[in-house]
Design a protein around this motif. Structure first.
Motif, PDB file in Angstrom:
ATOM      1  N   ARG A  39       0.831  -1.206   0.000  1.00  0.00           N
ATOM      2  CA  ARG A  39       0.000   0.000   0.000  1.00  0.00           C
ATOM      3  C   ARG A  39       0.869   1.261   0.000  1.00  0.00           C
ATOM      4  O   ARG A  39       0.599   2.224  -0.686  1.00  0.00           O
ATOM      5  N   GLN A  42       2.180   2.228  -3.347  1.00  0.00           N
ATOM      6  CA  GLN A  42       1.226   2.893  -4.240  1.00  0.00           C
ATOM      7  C   GLN A  42       1.218   4.405  -4.038  1.00  0.00           C
ATOM      8  O   GLN A  42       0.918   5.156  -4.940  1.00  0.00           O
ATOM      9  N   GLU A  43       1.543   4.830  -2.823  1.00  0.00           N
ATOM     10  CA  GLU A  43       1.518   6.263  -2.541  1.00  0.00           C
ATOM     11  C   GLU A  43       2.885   6.918  -2.697  1.00  0.00           C
ATOM     12  O   GLU A  43       3.023   8.118  -2.530  1.00  0.00           O
ATOM     13  N   MET A  45       4.706   7.650  -5.149  1.00  0.00           N
ATOM     14  CA  MET A  45       4.903   8.699  -6.158  1.00  0.00           C
ATOM     15  C   MET A  45       4.376  10.060  -5.679  1.00  0.00           C
ATOM     16  O   MET A  45       4.811  11.095  -6.156  1.00  0.00           O
ATOM     17  N   LEU A  46       3.454  10.042  -4.699  1.00  0.00           N
ATOM     18  CA  LEU A  46       2.984  11.316  -4.168  1.00  0.00           C
ATOM     19  C   LEU A  46       4.089  11.996  -3.349  1.00  0.00           C
ATOM     20  O   LEU A  46       4.135  13.208  -3.228  1.00  0.00           O
ATOM     21  N   ASP A  48       7.101  12.221  -4.126  1.00  0.00           N
ATOM     22  CA  ASP A  48       8.043  12.937  -4.995  1.00  0.00           C
ATOM     23  C   ASP A  48       7.564  14.351  -5.326  1.00  0.00           C
ATOM     24  O   ASP A  48       8.333  15.178  -5.786  1.00  0.00           O
ATOM     25  N   LEU A  49       6.282  14.587  -5.110  1.00  0.00           N
ATOM     26  CA  LEU A  49       5.740  15.884  -5.523  1.00  0.00           C
ATOM     27  C   LEU A  49       6.096  16.968  -4.518  1.00  0.00           C
ATOM     28  O   LEU A  49       6.247  16.691  -3.324  1.00  0.00           O
ATOM     29  N   GLU A 184       3.658  12.139   9.884  1.00  0.00           N
ATOM     30  CA  GLU A 184       2.455  11.943   9.056  1.00  0.00           C
ATOM     31  C   GLU A 184       1.334  11.187   9.804  1.00  0.00           C
ATOM     32  O   GLU A 184       0.174  11.611   9.771  1.00  0.00           O
ATOM     33  N   MET A 409      11.310  -4.911  -2.713  1.00  0.00           N
ATOM     34  CA  MET A 409       9.943  -4.559  -3.140  1.00  0.00           C
ATOM     35  C   MET A 409       9.626  -3.097  -2.880  1.00  0.00           C
ATOM     36  O   MET A 409       8.770  -2.509  -3.524  1.00  0.00           O
TER      37      MET A 409
ATOM     38  N   LEU B  49      12.556  -9.010  -9.455  1.00  0.00           N
ATOM     39  CA  LEU B  49      12.192  -7.631  -9.111  1.00  0.00           C
ATOM     40  C   LEU B  49      13.279  -6.659  -9.542  1.00  0.00           C
ATOM     41  O   LEU B  49      12.999  -5.577 -10.055  1.00  0.00           O
ATOM     42  N   LYS B  96       3.494  11.466 -14.509  1.00  0.00           N
ATOM     43  CA  LYS B  96       4.240  11.757 -13.281  1.00  0.00           C
ATOM     44  C   LYS B  96       5.122  13.003 -13.464  1.00  0.00           C
ATOM     45  O   LYS B  96       5.133  13.899 -12.613  1.00  0.00           O
ATOM     46  N   HIS B 100       4.563  16.633 -11.679  1.00  0.00           N
ATOM     47  CA  HIS B 100       5.653  17.210 -10.896  1.00  0.00           C
ATOM     48  C   HIS B 100       5.939  18.642 -11.342  1.00  0.00           C
ATOM     49  O   HIS B 100       6.079  19.542 -10.508  1.00  0.00           O
ATOM     50  N   ALA B 103       3.129  20.993 -10.340  1.00  0.00           N
ATOM     51  CA  ALA B 103       3.110  21.333  -8.915  1.00  0.00           C
ATOM     52  C   ALA B 103       4.149  22.401  -8.572  1.00  0.00           C
ATOM     53  O   ALA B 103       4.051  23.055  -7.539  1.00  0.00           O
ATOM     54  N   ARG B 135      -5.036   1.679  -7.928  1.00  0.00           N
ATOM     55  CA  ARG B 135      -5.034   2.791  -6.982  1.00  0.00           C
ATOM     56  C   ARG B 135      -3.969   3.831  -7.339  1.00  0.00           C
ATOM     57  O   ARG B 135      -4.225   5.030  -7.296  1.00  0.00           O
ATOM     58  N   THR B 136      -2.782   3.369  -7.715  1.00  0.00           N
ATOM     59  CA  THR B 136      -1.709   4.305  -8.074  1.00  0.00           C
ATOM     60  C   THR B 136      -2.144   5.175  -9.246  1.00  0.00           C
ATOM     61  O   THR B 136      -1.913   6.383  -9.253  1.00  0.00           O
ATOM     62  N   LEU B 139      -4.684   7.750  -8.226  1.00  0.00           N
ATOM     63  CA  LEU B 139      -4.069   8.868  -7.508  1.00  0.00           C
ATOM     64  C   LEU B 139      -3.430   9.851  -8.486  1.00  0.00           C
ATOM     65  O   LEU B 139      -3.623  11.062  -8.387  1.00  0.00           O
TER      66      LEU B 139
END
Lengths: 474, 367
Positions: A39, A42-43, A45-46, A48-49, A184, A409, B49, B96, B100, B103, B135-136, B139
């Motif tokens: 999980r 999945q977040e 990449m946020l 990096d902003l 957070e 991972m 991986l 992405k 970026h 933003a 989900r990614t 977002l």
């Protein structure tokens, strides 16, 4: 004779079952961590902003207890002063250092004595002087009588201004966004009372100007073993327990606490070595008893880098201290185990710690000794002996490999193929000799706890050569 | 249960590789075999991986090498006439990078990036991702559509905003505010007041872009709010620097609910409420006294010096500290007045705290 065989048989099966249960338990934690890391990924990449601050992030007081840290203190404090966070202060607590720690601080940060109305919310050793930096308005230094790490943290809490306090080891390097990450959970959930961040081994890395500029693996074999150990301990040891709110340790090297809860709990206990774990276990016990909803969370992002011991003696002493700390923390808080409102900490995490971490060295080492004796004496077959070694070492390797998988991972901090290969080799090697050696040290730790030898800060021999690039060193 | 004994070390090796006959020993043996196989599987997975990561990094590097110059050109107003095709494999990397850059930019540069995204049809892709993606992808799509101000995705974003997934719902809310601040304020403000799981700092960050319409909605909403929701509404007002009606604040200051009183004290800014605030300086709850001291620092008059000086001896450190700060911040008290006040204090705690705050203030002043 028949009874004798039964006893030998019982001990053999007991040891075998113990090893299988121990490693099975860790594998379950591993599965729990997998879910959380997925999980988190999945977040990612946020993260990096560019971040927008609203100004409502809870301000944080960073507490840096320092005892004889003249080699690394300037770079560590400098890295802390450059964190990206809306509002925070750095409070260095010089715990009666015998070296030039205070002089380095005065010189590097332009300290001047400050007439501060010190608040004594938790009892500590006497304060000699409070200083304020003339260059950094959010840096203060407390110079106090030597009283140990817990006492220094308590003094830092007394002098802190903000509702969240973050304990950081003086030899640590924080990533710039580490405070954002580790606070957070407090933003998301008002019931969070403590969070802990991941600690990584800094040996082999490059640090410039108080920042980690290049990640690398140490050449020293002791430090290399610890890289894999840290992966295992943090990526599934803590993350797994955190996902079921059963985490009993927040590392003293980097943890954030709600200050009012710490004060309500009575602060850190100065008469223990493992003050970080003891505080968390005590928090669980008290908050559970009061039926107050709360959470203790772990933040898996790599946020704090610390220097691991590179010589046998220092490493041995560190592990002895850790085991003593664990024993002290658990023995001081028996009340949590199987308590009426104990929940996951009281019914799962505490007994698990007791059985596998506290008693672990006795059973593990006893198991090895017994098996060697029994096979030499002809009490059990060589086949039984080899099966025992096969299971014990095989499961150990499996666990270490799973730590490496979680790392791959999620964060893949070590990008080069050679580094991965080296870690793979360590995963195999550490289970043959190093792990057993660790068990011996832990047993000594238990012995020292049982014989109540005096507890001290424990001097760490630091090289600090990975910080050679710091401007302060020139 | 008795174990076979007496085997010689010479036979040990052969025995070690044979599954034992004893059932429990056999179980242990197979556990070890299972661990070995799992370890091999994990090793294979780690290698897989790492290879996948390498492929991903190469693809990303290719995508960045192709699209960064295009987007950089657009930012400086030199959008090329012909854009290269955006392959599906590069879509997420492009989004992405685009998000970026967006933003970090404001004004016309952002509009130019929007034009590039539309020309490439990324808005269509993002709408599809929003409805059906992982989900990614969802977002990322919320962020892209928010920056684009994409009205076509309004309904889908509204549905996502109600999602129990906090990260996803907050991203969707942010996008709604970007698309239409007025419409979003009407819809979102009551939601923000209701949902405690949305962190106040995130809420404030999102609403900052719509503070004017939110102020209107909040003013209409406040009289009908249940008392337990009022403190959160006041926190939003404080974060967005929205002035609340004095009548409402007066009512809140008179309340027995500590949360409501502290909420009102944080935002009170009108001298008309001075007497109410003065009445709270002796409140039993120290947090009320702290905020009352702070508020009096903002709205107090010359007669409040004695009241604040009285608080310097409070039993709670924070009350003493805030009272001292309020005193030092009073515009009609000069250096000499403060020093005289300090000299007149007989209470050691009061003198210490005032000395500290005076020193703090002077250390930040220019020499």
């Amino acid at each position: 004779m028949n009874a004798h065989h039964h006893v030998v048989g019982f001990i053999t099966w007991f040891v075998l079952c113990y090893f299988v249960l121990l490693n099975g338990g860790y594998l379950v934690l591993n599965m729990l961590s997998l879910r959380t890391l997925h999980r988190k990924g999945q977040e990612a990449m946020l993260d990096d902003l560019p971040r927008v601050y609203s100004g409502l992030e809870p301000p944080v007081s960073i507490l840096v207890p320092a005892y004889n840290e003249e080699a690394t203190i300037a770079a560590s404090v400098r890295s802390m002063l450059q964190l990206t966070y809306s509002e925070y202060e750095v409070l260095v607590v010089n715990d009666g250092s015998k070296d030039g720690t205070l002089d380095v601080l005065k010189r590097e940060f332009g300290l001047l004595p400050f007439p501060e109305a010190y608040r004594r919310q938790i009892k500590t050793k006497d304060i000699r002087q409070l200083y304020r930096s003339t260059r950094f308005p959010n840096l203060r230094v407390i110079d106090k009588e030597n009283g140990g790490k817990a006492d220094s943290l308590n003094a830092g809490i007394n002098a802190s201004r903000y509702p969240l306090v973050c304990g950081v080891d003086a030899d640590s390097i924080l990533q710039r966004d580490s405070l954002e990450k580790v606070t957070e959970p407090f933003l998301r959930d008002p019931t969070v009372v403590a969070t802990g961040g991941t600690i990584r081994v800094a040996n082999g890395c490059e640090v410039t100007g108080g920042f980690l500029t290049k990640v690398g693996l140490p050449r020293n074999i002791w430090a290399l073993f610890q890289v894999v150990e840290y992966l295992r301990a943090f990526l599934f040891g803590r993350l797994g327990w955190s996902s079921v709110n059963g985490m009993l340790i927040v590392s003293g090297a980097f943890g954030v606490f709600r200050k009012d809860t710490v004060i309500q709990t009575g602060g850190y206990r100065p008469d223990t070595i493992g003050e970080d774990m003891e505080l968390i276990v005590r928090m669980h016990r008290l908050l559970r008893a009061k039926r107050q909803p709360y959470k203790v969370e772990f933040v898996p992002d790599p946020v704090c880098w610390t220097e691991a011991p590179e010589d046998y003696k220092t490493l041995k002493n560190q592990r002895i201290r850790w085991q003593r700390g664990l024993a002290e923390s658990l023995s001081a808080n028996w009340g949590l185990m199987f308590s009426r409102n104990g929940g996951v900490p009281g019914w799962l995490a505490f007994p698990f710690m007791l059985l596998f971490e506290w008693l672990g060295p006795v059973v593990e080492l006893g198991g090895y000794v017994f098996m060697v004796w029994a096979s030499l004496a002809g009490e059990i077959s060589w086949q039984a002996f080899s099966t025992f070694m096969f299971v014990a070492i095989g499961l150990g390797i499996l666990l270490s490999a799973s730590g490496l998988l979680l790392e791959e991972m999620s964060f893949h901090i070590y990008p080069r193929g050679k580094q991965l290969l080296a870690l793979g080799a360590v995963v195999l090697l550490e289970n043959v000799g190093y792990r057993q050696l660790n068990t011996v040290w832990r047993l000594i730790g238990l012995w020292r706890w049982a014989t109540r030898k005096e507890s001290t800060w424990g001097t760490m021999k630091r090289k600090g050569d990975w910080q050679a690039g710091s401007p302060g060193d020139s | 249960m008795a174990l076979p004994t007496g085997a010689l070390p010479a036979h040990a090796l052969a025995a070690a590789f044979r599954a034992p006959d004893d059932p429990i020993l056999a179980a242990a043996y197979w556990t070890g075999i299972g661990a070995l196989l799992l370890t091999l599987l994990l090793a294979a997975q780690i290698i897989r991986l790492r290879m996948a990561l390498r492929r991903h990094e190469r693809r990303e590097a290719r995508a960045l090498a192709r699209w960064r110059p295009v987007l950089n050109a657009a930012i400086v107003g030199e959008t090329p006439d012909f854009l290269p095709r955006l392959p599906k494999s590069e879509r997420l990397h492009f989004i992405k990078l685009w998000v970026h850059l967006q933003a970090s930019l404001r004004g016309e540069a952002g509009l130019a990036l929007n034009a590039v995204a539309r020309r490439l049809g990324v808005d269509h892709d993002a709408r599809a991702m929003l409805a059906r993606g992982a989900r990614t992808e969802r977002l990322l799509a919320t962020l892209l559509l928010g920056h684009l101000g994409d009205r076509a995705s309004w309904d889908t974003l509204r549905t996502l905003a109600g999602s129990p997934d906090v990260t996803l719902s907050l991203s969707a809310l942010w996008a709604l505010v970007r698309i239409d601040p007025h419409a979003a304020a009407g819809y979102l403000t009551p939601l923000f007041v209701e949902r405690d799981d949305w962190a106040m700092s995130h809420v404030a960050g999102i609403l900052k872009e719509a503070s004017a319409p939110v102020a209107g909605v909040l003013a209409d909403l406040l009289p009908s709010l249940a008392p337990e929701r009022l403190p959160r509404a006041m926190r939003i007002a404080e974060a967005l620097r929205i002035d609340l009606p004095p009548a409402l604040l007066e009512q809140a200051l008179a309340s027995a609910d500590i949360g409501l009183v502290t909420g009102a004290l944080r935002v009170v800014a009108t001298p008309g409420l001075r007497d109410r605030v003065r009445g709270l300086l002796a409140h039993g709850d120290w947090q009320v006294r702290v905020l009352a001291a702070k508020a009096l620092g903002r709205i107090g008059d010359a007669s409040d010096v004695d009241r604040l000086a009285g608080l310097l001896g409070d039993r709670e450190w924070w009350v003493r500290y805030r009272a001292a700060q309020a005193l030092v911040d009073l515009p009609w008290l000069g250096r000499a007045d403060l020093d005289a006040l300090h000299a007149s204090l007989s209470d050691r705690f009061a003198a210490d705290i005032l000395a500290q705050v005076i020193a703090e203030t002077r250390s930040t002043e220019a020499p």
